[in-house]
Design an enzyme around this catalytic site. Structure first.
Site, mmCIF file in Angstrom:
data_model
loop_
_atom_site.group_PDB
_atom_site.id
_atom_site.type_symbol
_atom_site.label_atom_id
_atom_site.label_comp_id
_atom_site.label_asym_id
_atom_site.label_seq_id
_atom_site.Cartn_x
_atom_site.Cartn_y
_atom_site.Cartn_z
ATOM 1 N N CYS A 115 57.431 38.241 -88.706
ATOM 2 C CA CYS A 115 58.014 39.206 -87.763
ATOM 3 C C CYS A 115 59.381 38.764 -87.252
ATOM 4 O O CYS A 115 60.178 39.573 -86.794
ATOM 5 C CB CYS A 115 57.075 39.418 -86.585
ATOM 6 S SG CYS A 115 55.485 40.048 -87.113
ATOM 7 N N HIS A 262 61.218 43.466 -81.655
ATOM 8 C CA HIS A 262 60.374 43.632 -82.841
ATOM 9 C C HIS A 262 59.224 44.551 -82.460
ATOM 10 O O HIS A 262 58.627 44.405 -81.387
ATOM 11 C CB HIS A 262 59.851 42.267 -83.305
ATOM 12 C CG HIS A 262 58.654 42.375 -84.183
ATOM 13 N ND1 HIS A 262 58.657 43.120 -85.337
ATOM 14 C CD2 HIS A 262 57.393 41.866 -84.066
ATOM 15 C CE1 HIS A 262 57.460 43.055 -85.894
ATOM 16 N NE2 HIS A 262 56.674 42.304 -85.142
ATOM 17 N N ASN A 292 53.843 48.479 -87.251
ATOM 18 C CA ASN A 292 54.557 47.193 -87.300
ATOM 19 C C ASN A 292 54.976 46.925 -88.744
ATOM 20 O O ASN A 292 54.131 46.713 -89.610
ATOM 21 C CB ASN A 292 53.613 46.100 -86.793
ATOM 22 C CG ASN A 292 54.242 44.709 -86.810
ATOM 23 O OD1 ASN A 292 55.289 44.498 -87.409
ATOM 24 N ND2 ASN A 292 53.591 43.756 -86.155
HETATM 25 O O1 UT7 Z 1 53.836 41.349 -85.067
HETATM 26 C C1 UT7 Z 1 53.200 40.120 -84.952
HETATM 27 C C2 UT7 Z 1 52.726 39.913 -83.606
HETATM 28 N N1 UT7 Z 1 51.538 40.688 -83.378
HETATM 29 C C3 UT7 Z 1 51.248 41.057 -82.151
HETATM 30 O O2 UT7 Z 1 51.993 40.810 -81.259
HETATM 31 C C4 UT7 Z 1 49.925 41.749 -81.931
HETATM 32 C C5 UT7 Z 1 49.345 41.284 -80.626
HETATM 33 N N2 UT7 Z 1 48.033 41.814 -80.360
HETATM 34 C C6 UT7 Z 1 47.775 43.138 -80.165
HETATM 35 O O3 UT7 Z 1 48.645 43.962 -80.287
HETATM 36 C C7 UT7 Z 1 46.377 43.532 -79.708
HETATM 37 O O4 UT7 Z 1 45.621 42.372 -79.478
HETATM 38 C C8 UT7 Z 1 45.636 44.425 -80.739
HETATM 39 C C9 UT7 Z 1 46.269 45.800 -80.743
HETATM 40 C C10 UT7 Z 1 45.694 43.812 -82.107
HETATM 41 C C11 UT7 Z 1 44.169 44.606 -80.350
HETATM 42 O O5 UT7 Z 1 44.067 45.131 -79.070
HETATM 43 P P1 UT7 Z 1 43.131 44.436 -77.985
HETATM 44 O O6 UT7 Z 1 43.262 45.234 -76.762
HETATM 45 O O7 UT7 Z 1 43.502 42.981 -77.901
HETATM 46 O O8 UT7 Z 1 41.693 44.646 -78.608
HETATM 47 P P2 UT7 Z 1 40.607 43.563 -79.048
HETATM 48 O O9 UT7 Z 1 41.005 42.891 -80.308
HETATM 49 O O10 UT7 Z 1 40.268 42.700 -77.877
HETATM 50 O O11 UT7 Z 1 39.347 44.465 -79.366
HETATM 51 C C12 UT7 Z 1 38.708 45.225 -78.323
HETATM 52 C C13 UT7 Z 1 37.611 46.056 -78.939
HETATM 53 C C14 UT7 Z 1 36.656 45.256 -79.830
HETATM 54 O O12 UT7 Z 1 35.372 45.790 -79.656
HETATM 55 P P3 UT7 Z 1 34.305 45.091 -78.676
HETATM 56 O O13 UT7 Z 1 34.107 43.710 -79.199
HETATM 57 O O14 UT7 Z 1 34.941 45.116 -77.312
HETATM 58 O O15 UT7 Z 1 33.111 45.972 -78.792
HETATM 59 C C15 UT7 Z 1 37.116 45.539 -81.229
HETATM 60 O O16 UT7 Z 1 36.095 45.421 -82.178
HETATM 61 O O17 UT7 Z 1 38.150 47.069 -79.791
HETATM 62 C C16 UT7 Z 1 37.562 46.975 -81.096
HETATM 63 N N3 UT7 Z 1 38.572 47.356 -82.084
HETATM 64 C C17 UT7 Z 1 38.785 48.621 -82.460
HETATM 65 N N4 UT7 Z 1 38.222 49.774 -82.107
HETATM 66 C C18 UT7 Z 1 38.687 50.893 -82.682
HETATM 67 C C19 UT7 Z 1 39.450 46.546 -82.742
HETATM 68 N N5 UT7 Z 1 40.238 47.266 -83.539
HETATM 69 C C20 UT7 Z 1 39.850 48.557 -83.393
HETATM 70 C C21 UT7 Z 1 40.289 49.774 -83.944
HETATM 71 N N6 UT7 Z 1 39.684 50.902 -83.561
HETATM 72 N N7 UT7 Z 1 41.307 49.818 -84.820
#
Ligand code: UT7
Length: 335
Positions: A115, A262, A292
């Site tokens: 990135c 980014h 992204n």
């Molecule tokens: O470019 C490189 C740098 N990258 C970044 O900066 C990305 C940084 N991270 C993020 O943007 C966020 O962490 C994400 C968008 C990737 C994820 O969001 P989050 O709010 O951190 O969600 P999470 O991973 O904590 O997941 C929360 C819940 C989980 O379910 P449970 O365990 O709470 O039941 C996941 O299984 O959301 C679930 N989940 C989804 N649900 C529907 C994860 N992905 C999805 C999805 N659709 N696509």
């Protein structure tokens, strides 16, 4: 010492639009979840029936940038190409683009900083230009994520975020002091390498080993991201990189005319916007439309902002990135 300034910008994204609703054919997800957590509404994914590849898209963006710089391919002295999704394991895509554009036998350098790829590329190009070694450098970022993402509920935490596309910039020698690239700032912290990585296939986990194991739970050949961990580091490092860039030039946050972060997550960009008290017209985001696109994201956003007339002569433009590595950095430009 010379100055270096961006003289041409271009981007190319595949025609195939994949909306959040489209993703539900492969995985349990929803438009609501994706928009709320990331801001993404749709992304472009290469249609495999088309000719597009990482290098092909990079070449398409490069042609536009060279043309807009008022140059021809023969005026380019050097290529710097950033991607994490090359067409081939080796050689890197820079030489493919040299060939596709039928350029002279100039050097082609590949950058692997994910990135932060465009920030690193621009910084390297800046050094070559300022010392007088080269006059015009083609800097490209291009990604074909869609070919390597796991299209299932297991992979949804990563898959919904990434999109395909390419951007290119021509960096040229200038005699104008105090304009162009003022400074660049590069950082890394390799202890977090595995928090956002694609571990295999690699020389640690080679293809025959993966095939031999035939393990249905092996996802080492899909990208892995510890989302919340990455998010927490991103907001801190983005801020640090911007502050470092401003301080290096004796500037304050009020001096920023345009911040192009980014495009990792709209929530990260909004956090940074709030922290630096920037009005909406001083931050450019397009993650809603492209997701992204890693090494291409800043160049695509910069090109769109410029095309929309949002970057004017003498504006202070700050570019900042954070991502896999971890790597992060900033570039400060007086346009
Ligand atoms: O470019 C490189 C740098 N990258 C970044 O900066 C990305 C940084 N991270 C993020 O943007 C966020 O962490 C994400 C968008 C990737 C994820 O969001 P989050 O709010 O951190 O969600 P999470 O991973 O904590 O997941 C929360 C819940 C989980 O379910 P449970 O365990 O709470 O039941 C996941 O299984 O959301 C679930 N989940 C989804 N649900 C529907 C994860 N992905 C999805 C999805 N659709 N696509």
């Amino acid at each position: 010492m010379y100055s270096s300034k961006i003289t041409g910008l271009g981007y190319y994204v595949p025609e195939n639009v994949v909306t959040n609703d489209d993703l539900t054919q492969w995985m349990e997800t929803s438009d609501e979840w994706i928009q709320e957590r990331t801001g993404i509404k749709e992304r472009r994914w290469i249609d495999p029936k088309t000719e597009d590849t990482t290098a092909v898209m990079g070449a398409k963006a490069a042609r536009i940038a060279i043309d807009r710089a008022g140059l021809t391919k023969d005026d380019i002295d050097f290529i710097i190409f950033a991607t994490l999704s090359p067409d081939m394991y080796f050689p890197g895509g820079g030489v493919q683009i040299q060939d596709m554009l039928d350029m002279p036998t100039i050097g082609a350098l590949d950058i692997r900083n994910q990135c932060s790829g465009f920030i690193y590329s621009l910084s390297v190009a800046d050094q070559f230009i300022k010392t007088g070694m080269y006059k015009n450098i083609l800097v490209i970022g291009s990604e074909n994520h869609s070919g390597g993402l796991e299209r299932s509920t297991r992979g949804r935490g990563v898959t919904v975020i990434f999109g395909d596309g390419a951007g290119a910039a021509v960096l040229s020698r200038s005699e104008e002091k105090g304009k162009g690239i003022l400074s660049s700032h590069l950082h890394s912290e390799g202890k977090h390498a595995k928090e956002l990585a694609l571990i295999g296939p690699s020389t640690n986990r080679w293809v025959p080993e993966i095939i031999n194991d035939n393990d249905p739970d092996d996802v080492s050949y899909f990208p892995h991201m510890n989302g919340q961990f990455v998010f927490k580091h991103a907001v801190v490092r983005f801020s640090e990189a911007i502050v470092e860039g401003l301080h290096a030039n004796g500037l304050q946050k009020d001096d920023i005319d345009m911040l192009i972060p980014h495009q990792a997550n709209l929530r990260i960009a909004q956090f940074i916007q709030k922290k630096f008290e920037l009005s909406n017209d001083k931050v450019y985001n397009n993650i809603m439309r492209y997701g992204n696109t890693t090494a291409a994201s800043i160049i695509i956003a910069l090109t769109e902002a410029w095309e929309e007339g949002k970057i004017k002569d003498n504006d202070l433009v700050v570019l900042a990135a954070f991502g896999s590595g971890f790597t992060w950095g900033s570039v400060v430009i007086r346009w």
